[in-house]
Design a protein around this motif. Sequence first.
Motif, PDB file in Angstrom:
ATOM      1  N   PRO A   1      -7.206   9.685   6.449  1.00  0.00           N
ATOM      2  CA  PRO A   1      -8.658   9.503   6.451  1.00  0.00           C
ATOM      3  C   PRO A   1      -9.261   9.625   5.046  1.00  0.00           C
ATOM      4  N   VAL A   2      -9.931   8.575   4.621  1.00  0.00           N
ATOM      5  CA  VAL A   2     -10.537   8.554   3.297  1.00  0.00           C
ATOM      6  C   VAL A   2     -11.644   9.611   3.215  1.00  0.00           C
ATOM      7  N   ASP A   3     -12.318   9.851   4.321  1.00  0.00           N
ATOM      8  CA  ASP A   3     -13.364  10.883   4.357  1.00  0.00           C
ATOM      9  C   ASP A   3     -12.805  12.279   4.092  1.00  0.00           C
ATOM     10  N   ASP A   4     -11.503  12.441   4.296  1.00  0.00           N
ATOM     11  CA  ASP A   4     -10.848  13.725   4.043  1.00  0.00           C
ATOM     12  C   ASP A   4     -10.195  13.785   2.667  1.00  0.00           C
ATOM     13  N   GLY A   5     -10.511  12.804   1.802  1.00  0.00           N
ATOM     14  CA  GLY A   5      -9.995  12.817   0.445  1.00  0.00           C
ATOM     15  C   GLY A   5      -8.758  11.977   0.203  1.00  0.00           C
ATOM     16  N   MET A   6      -8.277  11.281   1.218  1.00  0.00           N
ATOM     17  CA  MET A   6      -7.118  10.423   1.011  1.00  0.00           C
ATOM     18  C   MET A   6      -7.568   9.117   0.352  1.00  0.00           C
ATOM     19  N   VAL A   7      -6.619   8.373  -0.237  1.00  0.00           N
ATOM     20  CA  VAL A   7      -6.947   7.157  -0.985  1.00  0.00           C
ATOM     21  C   VAL A   7      -7.142   5.955  -0.063  1.00  0.00           C
ATOM     22  N   TRP A   8      -6.312   5.857   0.988  1.00  0.00           N
ATOM     23  CA  TRP A   8      -6.387   4.688   1.862  1.00  0.00           C
ATOM     24  C   TRP A   8      -5.963   5.037   3.279  1.00  0.00           C
ATOM     25  N   ASP A   9      -6.418   4.196   4.194  1.00  0.00           N
ATOM     26  CA  ASP A   9      -6.058   4.334   5.603  1.00  0.00           C
ATOM     27  C   ASP A   9      -6.008   2.930   6.189  1.00  0.00           C
ATOM     28  N   HIS A  10      -5.408   2.804   7.356  1.00  0.00           N
ATOM     29  CA  HIS A  10      -5.367   1.485   7.990  1.00  0.00           C
ATOM     30  C   HIS A  10      -5.450   1.607   9.505  1.00  0.00           C
ATOM     31  N   ASP A  11      -5.856   0.508  10.105  1.00  0.00           N
ATOM     32  CA  ASP A  11      -5.880   0.376  11.555  1.00  0.00           C
ATOM     33  C   ASP A  11      -5.339  -1.009  11.877  1.00  0.00           C
ATOM     34  N   LEU A  12      -4.354  -1.065  12.748  1.00  0.00           N
ATOM     35  CA  LEU A  12      -3.745  -2.331  13.149  1.00  0.00           C
ATOM     36  C   LEU A  12      -3.900  -2.486  14.656  1.00  0.00           C
ATOM     37  N   GLN A  13      -4.492  -3.576  15.052  1.00  0.00           N
ATOM     38  CA  GLN A  13      -4.680  -3.886  16.476  1.00  0.00           C
ATOM     39  C   GLN A  13      -3.998  -5.214  16.776  1.00  0.00           C
ATOM     40  N   VAL A  14      -3.220  -5.255  17.848  1.00  0.00           N
ATOM     41  CA  VAL A  14      -2.578  -6.493  18.285  1.00  0.00           C
ATOM     42  C   VAL A  14      -2.893  -6.674  19.762  1.00  0.00           C
ATOM     43  N   THR A  15      -3.452  -7.819  20.104  1.00  0.00           N
ATOM     44  CA  THR A  15      -3.737  -8.117  21.508  1.00  0.00           C
ATOM     45  C   THR A  15      -3.158  -9.476  21.853  1.00  0.00           C
ATOM     46  N   ILE A  16      -2.732  -9.587  23.093  1.00  0.00           N
ATOM     47  CA  ILE A  16      -2.249 -10.866  23.605  1.00  0.00           C
ATOM     48  C   ILE A  16      -3.296 -11.354  24.599  1.00  0.00           C
ATOM     49  N   GLU A  17      -3.793 -12.528  24.325  1.00  0.00           N
ATOM     50  CA  GLU A  17      -4.880 -13.075  25.115  1.00  0.00           C
ATOM     51  C   GLU A  17      -4.375 -14.168  26.050  1.00  0.00           C
ATOM     52  N   GLU A  18      -5.244 -14.600  26.902  1.00  0.00           N
ATOM     53  CA  GLU A  18      -4.928 -15.654  27.845  1.00  0.00           C
ATOM     54  C   GLU A  18      -4.384 -16.874  27.114  1.00  0.00           C
ATOM     55  N   GLY A  19      -3.381 -17.471  27.683  1.00  0.00           N
ATOM     56  CA  GLY A  19      -2.781 -18.641  27.062  1.00  0.00           C
ATOM     57  C   GLY A  19      -1.723 -18.304  26.036  1.00  0.00           C
ATOM     58  N   GLY A  20      -1.397 -17.021  25.897  1.00  0.00           N
ATOM     59  CA  GLY A  20      -0.347 -16.610  24.973  1.00  0.00           C
ATOM     60  C   GLY A  20      -0.791 -16.447  23.535  1.00  0.00           C
ATOM     61  N   TRP A  21      -2.087 -16.501  23.256  1.00  0.00           N
ATOM     62  CA  TRP A  21      -2.583 -16.300  21.900  1.00  0.00           C
ATOM     63  C   TRP A  21      -2.456 -14.847  21.519  1.00  0.00           C
TER      64      TRP A  21
ATOM     65  N   ALA B   1       0.824  -1.209   0.000  1.00  0.00           N
ATOM     66  CA  ALA B   1       0.000   0.000   0.000  1.00  0.00           C
ATOM     67  C   ALA B   1       0.860   1.262   0.000  1.00  0.00           C
ATOM     68  N   TRP B   2       1.920   1.284   0.780  1.00  0.00           N
ATOM     69  CA  TRP B   2       2.804   2.463   0.811  1.00  0.00           C
ATOM     70  C   TRP B   2       3.514   2.657  -0.522  1.00  0.00           C
ATOM     71  N   ARG B   3       3.918   1.550  -1.185  1.00  0.00           N
ATOM     72  CA  ARG B   3       4.564   1.668  -2.493  1.00  0.00           C
ATOM     73  C   ARG B   3       3.599   2.199  -3.553  1.00  0.00           C
ATOM     74  N   ARG B   4       2.387   1.662  -3.582  1.00  0.00           N
ATOM     75  CA  ARG B   4       1.408   2.041  -4.599  1.00  0.00           C
ATOM     76  C   ARG B   4       0.836   3.441  -4.372  1.00  0.00           C
ATOM     77  N   TYR B   5       0.637   3.812  -3.135  1.00  0.00           N
ATOM     78  CA  TYR B   5      -0.019   5.086  -2.802  1.00  0.00           C
ATOM     79  C   TYR B   5       0.762   5.790  -1.683  1.00  0.00           C
ATOM     80  N   PRO B   6       1.978   6.207  -1.964  1.00  0.00           N
ATOM     81  CA  PRO B   6       2.863   6.715  -0.911  1.00  0.00           C
ATOM     82  C   PRO B   6       2.428   8.030  -0.264  1.00  0.00           C
ATOM     83  N   ALA B   7       1.762   8.878  -0.996  1.00  0.00           N
ATOM     84  CA  ALA B   7       1.431  10.204  -0.437  1.00  0.00           C
ATOM     85  C   ALA B   7      -0.063  10.370  -0.217  1.00  0.00           C
ATOM     86  N   SER B   8      -0.771   9.260  -0.113  1.00  0.00           N
ATOM     87  CA  SER B   8      -2.226   9.379  -0.012  1.00  0.00           C
ATOM     88  C   SER B   8      -2.809   8.559   1.139  1.00  0.00           C
ATOM     89  N   HIS B   9      -2.024   8.361   2.191  1.00  0.00           N
ATOM     90  CA  HIS B   9      -2.482   7.632   3.376  1.00  0.00           C
ATOM     91  C   HIS B   9      -3.099   8.608   4.362  1.00  0.00           C
TER      92      HIS B   9
END
Length: 99
Positions: free
Chosen positions: A53-73, A43-51
């Motif tokens: 909020p899409v609602d503000d006219g940008m091409v793409w955005d992302h959200d990354l969530q990482v959680t560690i759960e019980e048992g080490g998952w 995504a950064w290679r294809r659209y480097p200057a357009s990351h």
Amino acid sequence: MDFLTFDLTEVDDGVSSLEAMASTTSALHAAVMGEVQRVLDWAWRRYPASHGPVDDGMVWDHDLQVTIEEGGWHTVTLTLTGNARFVEEFTATFANGED
């Protein structure tokens, strides 16, 4: 992709979301994050200057969530939001393994 499978949700005004989630043991977490990095690198290679909020006219955005759960998952959720062109290119690239 071995761990991330993206589901497409079409939203109004030509904006769509692609969401993937993987839940693995700690031993496989690095492999999942490698797939996340591969997607974000594309995504950064294809659209480097357009990351941002899409609602503000940008091409793409992302959200990354990482959680560690019980048992080490580790649960990783990656959500990409993009305009129609971004989603079409993403789908073509990752469906064909061209990344």
